[in-house]
Scaffold this motif. Sequence first.
Motif, PDB file in Angstrom:
ATOM      1  N   ALA A 198       0.839  -1.207   0.000  1.00 33.33           N
ATOM      2  CA  ALA A 198       0.000   0.000   0.000  1.00 33.33           C
ATOM      3  C   ALA A 198       0.864   1.243   0.000  1.00 33.33           C
ATOM      4  N   TYR A 200      -9.180  14.555   3.758  1.00 35.55           N
ATOM      5  CA  TYR A 200      -8.830  13.324   3.045  1.00 35.55           C
ATOM      6  C   TYR A 200      -7.916  12.456   3.915  1.00 35.55           C
ATOM      7  N   LEU A 210      -8.980   8.827   5.344  1.00 34.16           N
ATOM      8  CA  LEU A 210      -8.294   7.695   4.721  1.00 34.16           C
ATOM      9  C   LEU A 210      -7.061   7.239   5.502  1.00 34.16           C
ATOM     10  N   ARG A 221      -4.468   5.373   7.429  1.00 30.80           N
ATOM     11  CA  ARG A 221      -4.143   3.943   7.527  1.00 30.80           C
ATOM     12  C   ARG A 221      -5.012   3.059   6.633  1.00 30.80           C
ATOM     13  N   GLN A 222      -5.450   3.621   5.527  1.00 35.40           N
ATOM     14  CA  GLN A 222      -6.247   2.846   4.575  1.00 35.40           C
ATOM     15  C   GLN A 222      -5.441   2.481   3.331  1.00 35.40           C
ATOM     16  N   GLY A 223      -4.152   2.788   3.341  1.00 36.36           N
ATOM     17  CA  GLY A 223      -3.308   2.477   2.191  1.00 36.36           C
ATOM     18  C   GLY A 223      -3.501   3.428   1.023  1.00 36.36           C
ATOM     19  N   GLU A 224      -3.976   4.632   1.312  1.00 41.23           N
ATOM     20  CA  GLU A 224      -4.273   5.589   0.238  1.00 41.23           C
ATOM     21  C   GLU A 224      -3.378   6.827   0.293  1.00 41.23           C
ATOM     22  N   ARG A 225      -2.244   6.710   0.944  1.00 41.42           N
ATOM     23  CA  ARG A 225      -1.370   7.874   1.104  1.00 41.42           C
ATOM     24  C   ARG A 225      -0.952   8.457  -0.245  1.00 41.42           C
TER      25      ARG A 225
END
Length: 157
Positions: free
Chosen positions: A7, A83, A87, A89-93
């Motif tokens: 991620a 944002y 998001l 720790r959702q792997g969307e950095r």
Amino acid sequence: MSTGQPAGTRSGRPPQQITRNLSELLQELRVMQTGVQILTGFLLTVPFTERFTTLTDAQQDLYLAILVTSVLTTLVIVSPVCYHRLLFRQGEREWIVAAAHRCALVGLVGLAVVSAAVVLLVFDVVLGTRAALIAAAAVALAFTLMWAAVPWRGRAR
């Protein structure tokens, strides 16, 4: 939707670089946010002054357009914080960095537009329409030169 990569590294960039990019972007947005929020705060007080009632309908319309643009610029500049929170720790950095970059660019344009428009309104009230158009054009040109021409010229070297 998995890409087979860890991620935050869909582009192949190391996670540390993405984290550093996000930190830099958020710091830049904080600087812009302060300026826009102070300007918006001042704009919010204008209708409560005695002089506001002396503005022409066109000047009041311009004021309202400036106020809305300032609030929308604040929205764009603050959005990356939202944002990031939603998001986290959702792997969307990596997506957050890309979105924050776009928000920063739109926010800069908004700040330049609001600044030139405020000059237009103030000069119109104080000196008249002709002086207002000249002053606003000068401010818009200054923003364009400093925020676009200078970096592009430096990049071209």
